[in-house]
Design a protein around this motif. Structure first.
Motif, PDB file in Angstrom:
ATOM      1  N   GLN A  64      10.736  -5.875  -8.750  1.00 28.28           N
ATOM      2  CA  GLN A  64       9.998  -5.455  -7.555  1.00 28.28           C
ATOM      3  C   GLN A  64      10.152  -3.947  -7.331  1.00 28.28           C
ATOM      4  OE1 GLN A  64       7.742  -7.441  -5.905  1.00 28.28           O
ATOM      5  NE2 GLN A  64       8.261  -8.718  -7.653  1.00 28.28           N
ATOM      6  N   LYS A  65      11.343  -3.425  -7.579  1.00 27.37           N
ATOM      7  CA  LYS A  65      11.550  -1.973  -7.407  1.00 27.37           C
ATOM      8  C   LYS A  65      10.684  -1.176  -8.375  1.00 27.37           C
ATOM      9  CE  LYS A  65      15.844  -1.798  -4.962  1.00 27.37           C
ATOM     10  NZ  LYS A  65      17.085  -2.534  -4.998  1.00 27.37           N
ATOM     11  N   LYS A  66      10.519  -1.729  -9.585  1.00 28.30           N
ATOM     12  CA  LYS A  66       9.714  -1.045 -10.604  1.00 28.30           C
ATOM     13  C   LYS A  66       8.251  -0.900 -10.185  1.00 28.30           C
ATOM     14  CE  LYS A  66      11.476  -3.070 -14.511  1.00 28.30           C
ATOM     15  NZ  LYS A  66      11.247  -3.778 -15.762  1.00 28.30           N
ATOM     16  N   LEU A  67       7.812  -1.765  -9.290  1.00 27.08           N
ATOM     17  CA  LEU A  67       6.393  -1.743  -8.895  1.00 27.08           C
ATOM     18  C   LEU A  67       6.068  -0.621  -7.909  1.00 27.08           C
ATOM     19  CD1 LEU A  67       5.821  -5.591  -8.371  1.00 27.08           C
ATOM     20  CD2 LEU A  67       4.977  -4.211 -10.276  1.00 27.08           C
ATOM     21  N   ILE A  68       7.104  -0.003  -7.344  1.00 29.06           N
ATOM     22  CA  ILE A  68       6.863   1.010  -6.307  1.00 29.06           C
ATOM     23  C   ILE A  68       6.395   2.325  -6.931  1.00 29.06           C
ATOM     24  CG2 ILE A  68       7.909   2.348  -4.426  1.00 29.06           C
ATOM     25  CD1 ILE A  68       9.860  -0.023  -4.037  1.00 29.06           C
ATOM     26  N   LYS A  69       5.259   2.807  -6.438  1.00 31.26           N
ATOM     27  CA  LYS A  69       4.725   4.090  -6.931  1.00 31.26           C
ATOM     28  C   LYS A  69       4.623   5.061  -5.763  1.00 31.26           C
ATOM     29  CE  LYS A  69       2.159   2.260 -10.839  1.00 31.26           C
ATOM     30  NZ  LYS A  69       2.348   0.801 -10.612  1.00 31.26           N
ATOM     31  N   ASN A 134       6.718  -2.165  -0.947  1.00 33.84           N
ATOM     32  CA  ASN A 134       7.099  -3.464  -1.509  1.00 33.84           C
ATOM     33  C   ASN A 134       8.310  -4.042  -0.787  1.00 33.84           C
ATOM     34  OD1 ASN A 134       7.549  -5.736  -2.940  1.00 33.84           O
ATOM     35  ND2 ASN A 134       7.835  -4.740  -4.935  1.00 33.84           N
ATOM     36  N   SER A 135       8.036  -4.807   0.252  1.00 32.28           N
ATOM     37  CA  SER A 135       9.126  -5.380   1.054  1.00 32.28           C
ATOM     38  C   SER A 135      10.048  -6.266   0.207  1.00 32.28           C
ATOM     39  CB  SER A 135       8.547  -6.199   2.199  1.00 32.28           C
ATOM     40  OG  SER A 135       7.811  -7.280   1.678  1.00 32.28           O
ATOM     41  N   TRP A 136       9.481  -6.875  -0.827  1.00 31.36           N
ATOM     42  CA  TRP A 136      10.276  -7.816  -1.630  1.00 31.36           C
ATOM     43  C   TRP A 136      11.330  -7.112  -2.495  1.00 31.36           C
ATOM     44  CZ3 TRP A 136       6.626 -12.326  -3.671  1.00 31.36           C
ATOM     45  CH2 TRP A 136       6.109 -12.985  -2.563  1.00 31.36           C
ATOM     46  N   ALA A 137      11.236  -5.795  -2.600  1.00 31.46           N
ATOM     47  CA  ALA A 137      12.267  -5.053  -3.330  1.00 31.46           C
ATOM     48  C   ALA A 137      13.543  -4.963  -2.479  1.00 31.46           C
ATOM     49  CB  ALA A 137      11.767  -3.655  -3.678  1.00 31.46           C
ATOM     50  N   TYR A 138      13.422  -5.291  -1.200  1.00 32.04           N
ATOM     51  CA  TYR A 138      14.585  -5.238  -0.292  1.00 32.04           C
ATOM     52  C   TYR A 138      14.909  -6.590   0.316  1.00 32.04           C
ATOM     53  CZ  TYR A 138      14.081  -0.356  -1.087  1.00 32.04           C
ATOM     54  OH  TYR A 138      14.000   0.849  -1.726  1.00 32.04           O
ATOM     55  N   CYS A 141      11.090 -12.377  -1.011  1.00 31.34           N
ATOM     56  CA  CYS A 141      10.278 -13.451  -0.415  1.00 31.34           C
ATOM     57  C   CYS A 141      10.003 -13.274   1.077  1.00 31.34           C
ATOM     58  CB  CYS A 141      10.888 -14.836  -0.648  1.00 31.34           C
ATOM     59  SG  CYS A 141      11.381 -15.163  -2.327  1.00 31.34           S
ATOM     60  N   SER A 142      10.263 -12.083   1.593  1.00 37.02           N
ATOM     61  CA  SER A 142       9.973 -11.810   3.015  1.00 37.02           C
ATOM     62  C   SER A 142       8.542 -12.175   3.351  1.00 37.02           C
ATOM     63  CB  SER A 142      10.180 -10.317   3.293  1.00 37.02           C
ATOM     64  OG  SER A 142       9.556  -9.951   4.508  1.00 37.02           O
ATOM     65  N   VAL A 143       8.314 -12.497   4.626  1.00 39.66           N
ATOM     66  CA  VAL A 143       6.949 -12.817   5.075  1.00 39.66           C
ATOM     67  C   VAL A 143       6.094 -11.543   5.104  1.00 39.66           C
ATOM     68  CG1 VAL A 143       7.401 -12.534   7.555  1.00 39.66           C
ATOM     69  CG2 VAL A 143       5.647 -14.152   6.794  1.00 39.66           C
ATOM     70  N   MET A 144       6.743 -10.381   5.064  1.00 36.44           N
ATOM     71  CA  MET A 144       6.005  -9.113   5.104  1.00 36.44           C
ATOM     72  C   MET A 144       5.321  -8.862   3.757  1.00 36.44           C
ATOM     73  SD  MET A 144       7.422  -5.428   6.276  1.00 36.44           S
ATOM     74  CE  MET A 144       6.944  -3.900   5.489  1.00 36.44           C
ATOM     75  N   TYR A 145       3.999  -8.722   3.822  1.00 37.72           N
ATOM     76  CA  TYR A 145       3.240  -8.605   2.576  1.00 37.72           C
ATOM     77  C   TYR A 145       3.519  -7.281   1.870  1.00 37.72           C
ATOM     78  CZ  TYR A 145      -0.404  -5.520   4.531  1.00 37.72           C
ATOM     79  OH  TYR A 145      -1.097  -4.474   5.063  1.00 37.72           O
ATOM     80  N   ARG A 146       3.334  -7.303   0.544  1.00 38.18           N
ATOM     81  CA  ARG A 146       3.658  -6.126  -0.279  1.00 38.18           C
ATOM     82  C   ARG A 146       2.437  -5.202  -0.329  1.00 38.18           C
ATOM     83  NH1 ARG A 146       5.238  -9.195  -5.540  1.00 38.18           N
ATOM     84  NH2 ARG A 146       3.556 -10.508  -4.769  1.00 38.18           N
ATOM     85  N   ALA A 147       2.334  -4.377   0.703  1.00 37.99           N
ATOM     86  CA  ALA A 147       1.112  -3.593   0.932  1.00 37.99           C
ATOM     87  C   ALA A 147       0.717  -2.715  -0.250  1.00 37.99           C
ATOM     88  CB  ALA A 147       1.282  -2.748   2.191  1.00 37.99           C
TER      89      ALA A 147
END
Lengths: 174, 266
Positions: A64-69, A134-138, A141-147
């Motif tokens: 998930q961290k890798k997806l952050i740009k 990307n909330s899921w990097a922290y 599965c959080s309900v907060m979507y990965r904007a």
């Protein structure tokens, strides 16, 4: 008179040529089956506890961290006024659907924490940027979507929301 | 008609009251208030009118001269194939169509197979105009009875499993699942909308339901499509297996609940 009509007509044609439809929207209609296809992380989160099994946790967070740009400019602190609009726009950030905090927004939801005074408590804009991207990097599965991951917000737009949350000028922190 | 517009105006002004200013109201209280208001203005609940409409369709002849009542008897109380209590056991496997069907699909199949309706003509909106009232009426024939869905047939078990999978599946650009909003965060608000807790409320017992915020009668298929729209996933078409699957999962979780149709919801 004729000239006038022609130039107006020309203008209309010109404007319509400028409008290039979004390629994803333009082609065939999407189907339910296509839309419920899951990525690996969504599959991992699809359980009654909405938790990542412990043996997969490291891999999950790393991926998930890798997806952050980041924005091309490298600037993760944008314009809070633009951020304010994105925060309350149901078609963009739609943040207010779950988070209160904007004093003007009375129809806010309470699924997420109230963000009033966020910038006074949190001092790391980069963390905020990454969490929105990307909330899921922290929080796996959080309900907060990965904007950012889903492209619902561009890196620049996320930077604007970061400014909205951190700026002392922002209504969030007033 | 005039009453209807007056009603919409009243409801709208009521809702505006919620949106601007006043503090957030208890959703259950709000539903009660709206129900009372409607009864005062109309003298009858819109859902009951739609069930009545469904009763008329039930006894109306289809293109081949047969009506629902031809097989199920007057008011669905025939000796053969009575429909009293039927809804409380649905979704269910039906041998004649070799499918597990929910209310909507079962009714549509009957209309095509036994009443002579052209499938093309009833697959869209025109069909909904008949199927929704019929579904409301047929479900209301189980009022007062306890939900009792069994998974006897292998296809019923399979449908339940598919429904459970869909319930927990995180999907789409919002990463939502049914479970996130309706199990984990049930009772919280998205904007001003309080998220329902369908398992706790044994949801299938009070659907189809009249939605006062839209002035529309909805079957659970309409509700499911609305949910997917909100989480930005392309809606499953009406009568799609996903509707049957999710309802099978919710129906099993509704077992023991007493049927009270038409429901009345925001």
């Amino acid at each position: 008179m004729k000239k006038w009509i022609i130039s107006v007509a020309g203008l209309i044609v010109g404007i319509s040529l400028l409008y290039v439809p979004d390629t994803a929207e333009a082609g065939k209609k999407r189907t339910f089956e296509e839309d419920i296809k899951q990525d690996w992380a969504q599959k991992v989160c699809s359980n009654p506890e909405s938790k990542v099994p412990p043996e997969l946790l490291d891999k999950f967070l790393e991926e998930q961290k890798k997806l952050i740009k980041y924005p091309k400019s490298g600037n993760i602190y944008g314009d809070w006024k633009r951020g304010e609009k994105l925060f309350s726009n149901p078609k963009k950030g739609n943040c207010y659907a779950c988070h209160c905090g904007d004093p003007k927004e009375l129809a806010c939801g309470n699924l997420g924490p109230n963000l009033k005074g966020y910038g006074k408590k949190k001092k790391d804009p980069e963390y905020t940027y990454r969490k929105i991207y990307n909330s899921w990097a922290y929080v796996p599965c959080s309900v907060m979507y990965r904007a950012g991951v889903h492209g619902r917000l561009t890196p620049e737009e996320i930077a604007d929301i970061v400014a909205y949350l951190h700026s002392p000028e922002s209504p969030i922190n007033k | 008609m005039v009453i209807r517009y007056a009603l919409i105006a009243l409801l709208t002004s009521g809702m505006l009251g919620v949106s601007f200013g006043e503090e957030i109201k208890d959703p259950a209280e709000e539903v009660k208030k709206q129900k009372k208001l409607l009864l005062e203005v109309m003298g009858v609940l819109p859902g009951d009118l739609i069930a009545e409409e469904g009763k008329e369709y039930f006894h109306k002849k289809g293109p081949n001269g047969k009506s629902c009542a031809s097989c199920h008897g007057k008011d669905g109380k025939g000796e053969k194939m009575p429909l009293v209590g039927a809804y409380a056991t649905m979704p269910k496997y039906y041998k004649d169509i070799d499918k597990v069907a929910d209310l909507d699909l079962r009714i549509k199949s009957c209309m095509e197979k036994y009443l002579g309706y052209d499938p093309k003509k009833i697959s869209g909106k025109a069909g909904r105009k008949i199927i929704v009232p019929l579904a409301t009426y047929v479900a209301s024939l189980s009022n007062g009875m306890k939900f009792n869905v069994k998974l006897d047939h292998p296809k019923e078990k399979e449908m339940f499993e598919k429904g459970k999978e869909l319930w927990y599946a995180r999907v789409g650009k919002m990463d939502f699942s049914c479970a996130m909003c309706h199990d984990k965060y049930g009772g919280y608000r998205i904007r001003l909308q309080t998220l329902a807790k369908p398992k706790e409320s044994k949801v299938m017992r009070y659907w189809p339901a009249y939605r006062y915020s839209k002035d529309k009668m909805w079957t659970m298929e309409d509700r499911i499509r609305g949910c997917y729209k909100q989480i930005k996933v392309t809606k499953p078409p009406f009568y799609h297996w996903a509707h049957v699957a999710l309802q099978m999962y919710m129906a099993v979780n509704s077992n023991g609940g007493v049927v009270e149709v038409p429901g009345f919801v925001r």
